[in-house]
Write a protein that holds these residues in place. Structure first.
Motif, PDB file in Angstrom:
ATOM      1  N   LYS A 167      -3.979 -12.445 -16.843  1.00 45.84           N
ATOM      2  CA  LYS A 167      -5.137 -12.148 -17.607  1.00 45.84           C
ATOM      3  C   LYS A 167      -5.243 -10.553 -18.036  1.00 45.84           C
ATOM      4  CE  LYS A 167      -8.154 -15.759 -15.280  1.00 45.84           C
ATOM      5  NZ  LYS A 167      -9.151 -15.850 -14.392  1.00 45.84           N
ATOM      6  N   PRO A 168      -5.938 -10.487 -19.084  1.00 42.22           N
ATOM      7  CA  PRO A 168      -6.169  -8.854 -19.417  1.00 42.22           C
ATOM      8  C   PRO A 168      -6.947  -8.322 -18.120  1.00 42.22           C
ATOM      9  CG  PRO A 168      -6.603 -10.101 -21.308  1.00 42.22           C
ATOM     10  CD  PRO A 168      -6.582 -11.030 -20.152  1.00 42.22           C
ATOM     11  N   GLY A 169      -6.275  -7.065 -17.651  1.00 43.47           N
ATOM     12  CA  GLY A 169      -6.741  -6.675 -16.414  1.00 43.47           C
ATOM     13  C   GLY A 169      -6.163  -6.955 -15.162  1.00 43.47           C
ATOM     14  N   GLY A 170      -5.536  -7.970 -15.241  1.00 41.08           N
ATOM     15  CA  GLY A 170      -4.624  -8.499 -14.028  1.00 41.08           C
ATOM     16  C   GLY A 170      -3.515  -7.682 -13.869  1.00 41.08           C
ATOM     17  N   PHE A 171      -2.777  -8.029 -12.637  1.00 43.48           N
ATOM     18  CA  PHE A 171      -1.564  -7.373 -12.518  1.00 43.48           C
ATOM     19  C   PHE A 171      -0.570  -8.302 -11.506  1.00 43.48           C
ATOM     20  CE2 PHE A 171      -3.876  -6.949  -8.414  1.00 43.48           C
ATOM     21  CZ  PHE A 171      -3.093  -7.351  -7.240  1.00 43.48           C
ATOM     22  N   ALA A 172       0.779  -8.034 -11.732  1.00 47.69           N
ATOM     23  CA  ALA A 172       1.694  -8.419 -11.053  1.00 47.69           C
ATOM     24  C   ALA A 172       2.330  -7.512 -10.444  1.00 47.69           C
ATOM     25  CB  ALA A 172       2.592  -9.063 -12.182  1.00 47.69           C
ATOM     26  N   ILE A 173       3.122  -7.906  -9.173  1.00 48.06           N
ATOM     27  CA  ILE A 173       4.114  -7.252  -8.459  1.00 48.06           C
ATOM     28  C   ILE A 173       5.374  -7.787  -8.359  1.00 48.06           C
ATOM     29  CG2 ILE A 173       4.737  -6.379  -6.045  1.00 48.06           C
ATOM     30  CD1 ILE A 173       1.746  -6.325  -5.350  1.00 48.06           C
ATOM     31  N   LEU A 174       6.192  -6.950  -9.227  1.00 48.70           N
ATOM     32  CA  LEU A 174       7.608  -7.596  -9.630  1.00 48.70           C
ATOM     33  C   LEU A 174       8.780  -6.583  -9.012  1.00 48.70           C
ATOM     34  CD1 LEU A 174       6.847  -7.802 -13.263  1.00 48.70           C
ATOM     35  CD2 LEU A 174       6.402  -9.834 -11.403  1.00 48.70           C
ATOM     36  N   GLN A 175       8.830  -6.631  -7.765  1.00 50.96           N
ATOM     37  CA  GLN A 175      10.111  -6.063  -6.842  1.00 50.96           C
ATOM     38  C   GLN A 175      11.574  -6.738  -7.179  1.00 50.96           C
ATOM     39  OE1 GLN A 175       7.599  -3.808  -6.366  1.00 50.96           O
ATOM     40  NE2 GLN A 175       9.047  -3.235  -4.680  1.00 50.96           N
ATOM     41  N   VAL A 176      12.464  -5.958  -7.578  1.00 47.46           N
ATOM     42  CA  VAL A 176      13.844  -6.242  -7.647  1.00 47.46           C
ATOM     43  C   VAL A 176      14.718  -5.372  -7.007  1.00 47.46           C
ATOM     44  CG1 VAL A 176      13.458  -7.212  -9.854  1.00 47.46           C
ATOM     45  CG2 VAL A 176      14.211  -4.788  -9.643  1.00 47.46           C
ATOM     46  N   PRO A 177      15.995  -5.770  -6.488  1.00 42.30           N
ATOM     47  CA  PRO A 177      16.912  -4.720  -5.844  1.00 42.30           C
ATOM     48  C   PRO A 177      17.183  -3.589  -6.996  1.00 42.30           C
ATOM     49  CG  PRO A 177      17.672  -7.096  -5.588  1.00 42.30           C
ATOM     50  CD  PRO A 177      16.656  -6.881  -6.659  1.00 42.30           C
ATOM     51  N   ILE A 178      17.142  -2.481  -6.525  1.00 44.43           N
ATOM     52  CA  ILE A 178      17.510  -1.234  -7.449  1.00 44.43           C
ATOM     53  C   ILE A 178      18.379  -0.248  -6.798  1.00 44.43           C
ATOM     54  CG2 ILE A 178      16.527   0.749  -8.666  1.00 44.43           C
ATOM     55  CD1 ILE A 178      13.763  -0.787  -8.883  1.00 44.43           C
ATOM     56  N   ASP A 179      19.386   0.041  -7.522  1.00 44.73           N
ATOM     57  CA  ASP A 179      20.042   1.330  -7.046  1.00 44.73           C
ATOM     58  C   ASP A 179      19.667   2.484  -7.926  1.00 44.73           C
ATOM     59  OD1 ASP A 179      22.284   3.140  -6.644  1.00 44.73           O
ATOM     60  OD2 ASP A 179      23.871   1.854  -6.904  1.00 44.73           O
ATOM     61  N   TYR A 180      19.012   3.305  -7.244  1.00 44.69           N
ATOM     62  CA  TYR A 180      18.328   4.649  -7.640  1.00 44.69           C
ATOM     63  C   TYR A 180      19.681   5.641  -8.072  1.00 44.69           C
ATOM     64  CZ  TYR A 180      13.980   2.727  -7.079  1.00 44.69           C
ATOM     65  OH  TYR A 180      12.653   1.957  -7.058  1.00 44.69           O
ATOM     66  N   ASN A 181      20.705   5.400  -7.767  1.00 44.15           N
ATOM     67  CA  ASN A 181      22.037   6.354  -7.994  1.00 44.15           C
ATOM     68  C   ASN A 181      22.309   6.059  -9.516  1.00 44.15           C
ATOM     69  OD1 ASN A 181      22.310   7.689  -5.674  1.00 44.15           O
ATOM     70  ND2 ASN A 181      23.008   5.810  -4.661  1.00 44.15           N
ATOM     71  N   MET A 182      21.899   4.997 -10.062  1.00 44.29           N
ATOM     72  CA  MET A 182      22.321   4.524 -11.320  1.00 44.29           C
ATOM     73  C   MET A 182      21.116   4.609 -12.459  1.00 44.29           C
ATOM     74  SD  MET A 182      24.336   0.850 -11.097  1.00 44.29           S
ATOM     75  CE  MET A 182      22.897   0.137 -10.830  1.00 44.29           C
ATOM     76  N   GLU A 183      21.340   5.403 -13.527  1.00 44.24           N
ATOM     77  CA  GLU A 183      20.543   5.798 -14.474  1.00 44.24           C
ATOM     78  C   GLU A 183      19.936   4.242 -15.303  1.00 44.24           C
ATOM     79  OE1 GLU A 183      19.632   8.199 -18.626  1.00 44.24           O
ATOM     80  OE2 GLU A 183      21.490   8.655 -17.259  1.00 44.24           O
ATOM     81  N   THR A 184      21.013   3.596 -15.691  1.00 47.13           N
ATOM     82  CA  THR A 184      20.611   2.328 -16.236  1.00 47.13           C
ATOM     83  C   THR A 184      21.057   1.058 -15.658  1.00 47.13           C
ATOM     84  OG1 THR A 184      22.731   2.390 -17.586  1.00 47.13           O
ATOM     85  CG2 THR A 184      20.795   3.592 -18.590  1.00 47.13           C
TER      86      THR A 184
END
Length: 256
Positions: A167-184
């Motif tokens: 819904k407009p005004g709603g929110f999602a929490i979308l976690q994923v594995p991330i390697d913060y050493n990688m730019e892309t």
């Protein structure tokens, strides 16, 4: 020995099968881990230590036996309690690939209309592909979808579908594995075997490994994204006691 068993089962046994059988055995193990050094804020259980967890890299004090919560689950629970009205006001919630630690507590909340969904999960109310969500536009106030997008053929399509049903005004929490050493984000068709995916994407059934561009990928489909370092606002004693992931960023994705 315990670490080897956990590493083997998490690497080679599908998640939905593990979910069906692990709870019983972990509760027995939890009895022997009781103490007062760590606390699971979801179940309220206290432990002298938590179980290790990981596939290729084992993390100490990660898994709470009774609820089967991991570090990120406990962080999300605390975030929802302290920074949202999730536990108070009426909400319609879609939980994709529902985590065991959340299902019973959320189903007990009188203010929630709580729907679980997945292709294989034994706790799914609705069998569905996140790339083709069978609900009308603007149906849900909240969508929870953690460690799913790295598994699907088109994460863009999945993101678009989640945005559509919010819904407009709603929110999602979308976690994923991330390697913060990688730019892309790393995503290459030549990594097409379980062995190569584990080597380059951290897990045998992952189709990509996200980099620091993850938030922008979410923005590209239309989300307003807050990269919330909520864990760093908590007292260090609480971070230690709840065994929280100190460097985890929560991706709060809003539909404007």
């Amino acid at each position: 020995m315990l670490k080897r068993i956990i590493a083997f089962t998490t690497r080679f046994i599908p998640r939905h099968i593990l979910q069906s059988v692990a709870g019983f055995f972990l509760k027995i193990i939890g009895f022997f881990y009781s103490g007062n050094k760590f606390e699971d804020p979801i179940s309220g259980k206290k432990y002298r230590k938590l179980l290790p967890y990981g596939r290729t890299i084992m993390r100490e004090n990660a898994l709470a036996p009774h609820s089967m919560s991991l570090e990120r689950h406990r962080l999300i629970w605390l975030y929802l309690k302290s920074k949202t009205d999730f536990f108070v006001n009426p909400k319609k919630v879609l939980h994709i690939a529902p985590e065991y630690c959340f299902v019973k507590p959320f189903k007990k909340l009188k203010n929630l209309e709580y729907v679980t969904a997945d292709l294989n999960s034994p706790w799914a109310d609705v069998k569905m592909d996140v790339q083709n969500i069978p609900f009308e536009e603007s149906t849900f106030d909240v969508v929870l979808c953690n460690h799913v997008l790295e598994h699907v053929a088109s994460d863009t399509k999945a993101m678009q579908e989640i945005l559509r049903v919010l819904k407009p005004g709603g929110f999602a929490i979308l976690q994923v594995p991330i390697d913060y050493n990688m730019e892309t984000t790393l995503e290459d068709e030549k990594y097409n075997t379980p062995e190569l995916r584990e080597k380059y994407y951290q897990q045998r059934d992952h189709l990509r490994l996200y980099g620091r561009d993850y938030a922008q990928r979410l923005r590209n489909v239309g989300f307003a994204v807050i990269e919330d370092d909520f864990v760093k606002t908590l007292p260090k004693e609480q971070v230690t006691r709840y065994a929280l992931p100190f460097n985890e960023i929560l991706y709060i994705c809003k539909k404007e």
